[in-house]
Scaffold this active site. Structure first.
Site, short mmCIF file in Angstrom:
data_model
loop_
_atom_site.label_atom_id
_atom_site.label_comp_id
_atom_site.label_asym_id
_atom_site.label_seq_id
_atom_site.Cartn_x
_atom_site.Cartn_y
_atom_site.Cartn_z
NE ARG A 103 -2.32 1.18 3.90
CZ ARG A 103 -2.90 1.44 4.70
NH1 ARG A 103 -4.35 1.80 4.75
NH2 ARG A 103 -2.39 2.14 5.88
CB THR A 107 -2.12 6.97 -3.36
OG1 THR A 107 -1.38 5.84 -3.45
CG2 THR A 107 -0.96 8.01 -4.01
CG ASP A 198 2.71 -1.47 9.61
OD1 ASP A 198 3.08 -2.56 9.44
OD2 ASP A 198 2.60 -0.66 8.44
CG ASP A 201 6.47 -1.75 10.06
OD1 ASP A 201 7.12 -2.16 9.21
OD2 ASP A 201 6.14 -0.45 9.95
C1 PRP Z 1 -1.06 -3.47 5.10
C2 PRP Z 1 -1.91 -4.72 5.52
C3 PRP Z 1 -2.91 -4.92 4.46
C4 PRP Z 1 -3.07 -3.44 3.98
C5 PRP Z 1 -4.32 -3.00 4.40
O1 PRP Z 1 -0.09 -4.02 4.36
O2 PRP Z 1 -1.08 -6.00 5.80
O3 PRP Z 1 -2.19 -5.61 3.24
O4 PRP Z 1 -1.85 -2.63 4.45
O5 PRP Z 1 -4.57 -1.63 3.93
P1 PRP Z 1 -5.85 -1.25 3.22
O6 PRP Z 1 -6.90 -2.28 3.44
O7 PRP Z 1 -6.03 -0.02 3.21
O8 PRP Z 1 -5.22 -1.79 1.54
P2 PRP Z 1 1.22 -3.14 3.81
O9 PRP Z 1 0.71 -2.51 2.59
O10 PRP Z 1 1.41 -2.06 4.94
O11 PRP Z 1 2.24 -4.17 3.45
P3 PRP Z 1 3.29 -4.92 4.62
O12 PRP Z 1 2.46 -6.21 4.73
O13 PRP Z 1 4.24 -5.21 3.58
O14 PRP Z 1 3.51 -4.21 5.73
N1 URA Z 2 -2.14 -1.78 7.72
C1 URA Z 2 -1.78 -2.00 8.95
O1 URA Z 2 -0.90 -2.97 9.25
N2 URA Z 2 -2.43 -1.49 10.02
C2 URA Z 2 -3.31 -0.70 9.72
O2 URA Z 2 -4.03 0.00 10.78
C3 URA Z 2 -3.49 -0.50 8.44
C4 URA Z 2 -3.09 -1.12 7.35
#
Ligand code: PRP
Ligand code: URA
Length: 207
Positions: A103, A107, A198, A201
């Site tokens: 994500r 944006t 997150d 993370d």
């Molecule tokens: C996070 C989470 C979802 C997404 C949710 O991933 O694991 O995939 O955000 O957000 P949304 O519903 O607004 O799309 P991220 O893109 O942070 O990647 P990661 O898993 O690599 O940390």
């Molecule tokens: N992705 C995450 O890991 N946490 C949130 O709260 C939203 C998106």
């Protein structure tokens, strides 16, 4: 199965409480995520097809029911990896695909950087993504998987925002969502509130 299931098992709430706790370190976070995923996956698979069979117990033959049909798990990288282990333990014959989505922090739009999936047609597909925030990532993942032939998709998540549920149901009314919590909403940078921060993370210690 209803389109949105908020699992109300006391253990789910208990595990989620510690996942939400900002002082929980990655080592414990990973264990909690796995244990909570077990509860969620059991709920998401409660209507899997079964067939009759026979086994011999130490005392006699008896009728039994065994699973009939294939399950595919697709963790959304990275955070979905934290939910995968229980699926492979509970369903040793599961096929596993991977979808890499990220994500954009400004944006909030997801982009795809990796997709490798087995045959999906005719199989129950469990999409593993712990956070359903705007719903952009989950909706994009469902579209990608449907393009590859998926017809029975379920999303297993840990925390969902109402905005994400609404978006997913608008884009993919057939997709069932199983979550441990439906939170209040999103903040102005797209994080779920109260949420747990997150997930990726915290799972991988990249804070
Ligand atoms: C996070 C989470 C979802 C997404 C949710 O991933 O694991 O995939 O955000 O957000 P949304 O519903 O607004 O799309 P991220 O893109 O942070 O990647 P990661 O898993 O690599 O940390
Ligand atoms: N992705 C995450 O890991 N946490 C949130 O709260 C939203 C998106």
């Amino acid at each position: 199965m209803p389109q949105l299931t908020v699992v109300d098992h006391p253990l789910a709430g208990h595990l989620l409480a510690s996942l939400r706790d900002r002082t929980t370190e990655p080592e414990r976070f990973r264990v909690l995520a796995r244990n909570l995923a077990t509860v969620l996956v059991l709920e998401a698979t409660r209507d899997l097809a079964t067939r009759g069979s026979r086994v011999a117990t130490p005392l006699s033959d008896t009728d039994v029911r065994v699973l009939d049909g294939d399950v595919v798990a697709v963790p959304i990288l990275r955070a979905g990896l934290g939910l995968l282990d229980p699926v492979t333990e509970l369903f040793p014959n599961v096929r596993i695909g991977y979808a890499g989505l990220e994500r954009d922090e400004a944006t909030l739009r997801p982009t795809s950087y990796y997709l490798k999936v087995p045959e999906l047609a005719g199989r129950v597909v469990l999409v593993l993504d712990p956070m359903l925030a705007t719903g952009g990532s989950a909706s994009f993942a469902c579209s990608l998987l449907k393009e590859r032939g998926a017809t029975q998709v379920r999303l297993v998540c840990v925390v969902a925002a109402p905005e994400g549920v609404e978006r997913l149901h608008a884009d993919h009314p057939d997709v069932q969502v199983v979550t441990a919590a439906l939170d209040d909403g999103l903040n102005d940078v797209g994080y779920i509130v109260p949420g747990l921060g997150d997930f990726g993370d915290r799972l991988f210690g990249t804070l």
